[in-house]
Design a protein around this motif. Structure first.
Motif, mmCIF file in Angstrom:
data_model
loop_
_atom_site.group_PDB
_atom_site.id
_atom_site.type_symbol
_atom_site.label_atom_id
_atom_site.label_comp_id
_atom_site.label_asym_id
_atom_site.label_seq_id
_atom_site.Cartn_x
_atom_site.Cartn_y
_atom_site.Cartn_z
ATOM 1 N N LYS A 64 36.156 -31.363 -88.785
ATOM 2 C CA LYS A 64 37.072 -32.167 -89.584
ATOM 3 C C LYS A 64 36.580 -33.612 -89.706
ATOM 4 C CE LYS A 64 41.980 -33.214 -89.883
ATOM 5 N NZ LYS A 64 43.277 -33.080 -89.231
ATOM 6 N N MET A 65 35.839 -34.078 -88.702
ATOM 7 C CA MET A 65 35.334 -35.443 -88.710
ATOM 8 C C MET A 65 33.925 -35.528 -89.282
ATOM 9 S SD MET A 65 36.521 -36.617 -84.951
ATOM 10 C CE MET A 65 35.876 -38.245 -85.148
ATOM 11 N N HIS A 66 33.203 -34.446 -89.292
ATOM 12 C CA HIS A 66 31.800 -34.440 -89.701
ATOM 13 C C HIS A 66 31.672 -34.876 -91.160
ATOM 14 C CE1 HIS A 66 27.651 -33.370 -89.184
ATOM 15 N NE2 HIS A 66 27.670 -32.638 -90.269
ATOM 16 N N LYS A 67 30.883 -35.893 -91.433
ATOM 17 C CA LYS A 67 30.636 -36.476 -92.752
ATOM 18 C C LYS A 67 31.854 -37.147 -93.364
ATOM 19 C CE LYS A 67 26.671 -33.794 -94.174
ATOM 20 N NZ LYS A 67 26.067 -32.972 -95.193
ATOM 21 N N LYS A 68 32.914 -37.334 -92.587
ATOM 22 C CA LYS A 68 34.094 -38.047 -93.076
ATOM 23 C C LYS A 68 34.361 -39.289 -92.246
ATOM 24 C CE LYS A 68 36.279 -33.963 -95.018
ATOM 25 N NZ LYS A 68 35.113 -33.118 -94.846
ATOM 26 N N VAL A 69 34.232 -39.168 -90.927
ATOM 27 C CA VAL A 69 34.390 -40.296 -90.025
ATOM 28 C C VAL A 69 33.017 -40.606 -89.466
ATOM 29 C CG1 VAL A 69 35.479 -41.110 -87.922
ATOM 30 C CG2 VAL A 69 36.722 -39.583 -89.439
ATOM 31 N N TRP A 70 32.495 -41.787 -89.778
ATOM 32 C CA TRP A 70 31.147 -42.134 -89.348
ATOM 33 C C TRP A 70 31.177 -42.744 -87.970
ATOM 34 C CZ3 TRP A 70 27.229 -40.117 -91.766
ATOM 35 C CH2 TRP A 70 27.415 -39.685 -93.074
ATOM 36 N N ILE A 71 30.449 -42.110 -87.069
ATOM 37 C CA ILE A 71 30.389 -42.538 -85.677
ATOM 38 C C ILE A 71 29.004 -43.117 -85.433
ATOM 39 C CG2 ILE A 71 30.470 -41.746 -83.297
ATOM 40 C CD1 ILE A 71 32.403 -39.596 -84.184
ATOM 41 N N SER A 72 28.948 -44.250 -84.729
ATOM 42 C CA SER A 72 27.667 -44.856 -84.388
ATOM 43 C C SER A 72 27.685 -45.244 -82.920
ATOM 44 C CB SER A 72 27.397 -46.077 -85.265
ATOM 45 O OG SER A 72 28.412 -47.029 -85.082
ATOM 46 N N SER A 73 26.537 -45.656 -82.412
ATOM 47 C CA SER A 73 26.452 -45.986 -80.998
ATOM 48 C C SER A 73 27.303 -47.214 -80.700
ATOM 49 C CB SER A 73 25.008 -46.224 -80.591
ATOM 50 O OG SER A 73 24.471 -47.292 -81.313
ATOM 51 N N GLY A 74 27.978 -47.181 -79.580
ATOM 52 C CA GLY A 74 28.870 -48.263 -79.178
ATOM 53 C C GLY A 74 30.323 -48.010 -79.507
ATOM 54 N N ASP A 75 30.632 -46.988 -80.301
ATOM 55 C CA ASP A 75 32.014 -46.698 -80.671
ATOM 56 C C ASP A 75 32.764 -46.070 -79.496
ATOM 57 O OD1 ASP A 75 31.646 -47.629 -83.210
ATOM 58 O OD2 ASP A 75 31.325 -45.662 -84.102
ATOM 59 N N ILE A 76 34.068 -46.336 -79.445
ATOM 60 C CA ILE A 76 34.942 -45.736 -78.441
ATOM 61 C C ILE A 76 35.582 -44.508 -79.069
ATOM 62 C CG2 ILE A 76 36.937 -46.091 -76.936
ATOM 63 C CD1 ILE A 76 34.569 -47.854 -76.225
#
Length: 144
Positions: A64-76
């Motif tokens: 559900k999050m894949h390609k919709k919510v962008w996650i990068s290093s340092g995120d909580i």
């Protein structure tokens, strides 16, 4: 040439990003869940995260999050722990920066966690603009 009979192209399928502006309710962890900070992205919907309990886990970003919510290093993020695999987890939710600050203020996150900063993989000191310039003495210039 054939006529286009569809309702639109790629941008129509993608939709508008209107849901980001609304304030959402702060979600706290429950049993079987843990807070974590993303260390690095591995690709293929996976990442490496260091959990608040002190372990590093290989995490899978849910569909559900894949390609919709962008996650990068340092995120909580909020992880769903697996009963059968302690070294792997699933990313359930990404906290926005203001939500992460609230979690830290409520005491859910420890004080030593650094928010709003990506995890540096390179050994860089603080970026001082004065470090970019080198001053030479007259003797140094004469030797060149």
């Amino acid at each position: 040439m054939p006529k286009n009979k569809g309702k639109g192209g790629k941008n129509r399928k993608r939709g508008k990003n209107e849901g980001d502006d609304e304030r959402r309710e702060l979600i706290f962890k429950e049993d079987g869940q843990e807070y974590a900070q993303i260390q690095r992205m591995l690709g293929n919907g996976r990442c490496e995260a260091s959990c608040i309990d002190g372990t590093k886990r290989l995490c899978h970003i849910r569909g559900k999050m894949h390609k919709k919510v962008w996650i990068s290093s340092g995120d909580i993020v909020l992880l769903g722990l697996r009963d059968f695999q302690d070294d792997k987890a699933d990313v359930i939710l990404k906290y926005m920066p203001d939500e992460a600050r609230l979690l830290k203020a409520y005491g859910e996150l420890p004080e030593n966690i650094r928010l709003n900063e990506g995890v540096n993989t390179l050994d860089e000191e603080d970026d001082d603009p004065n470090d970019d310039y080198i001053e030479f003495e007259d003797e140094d210039i004469d030797r060149i």
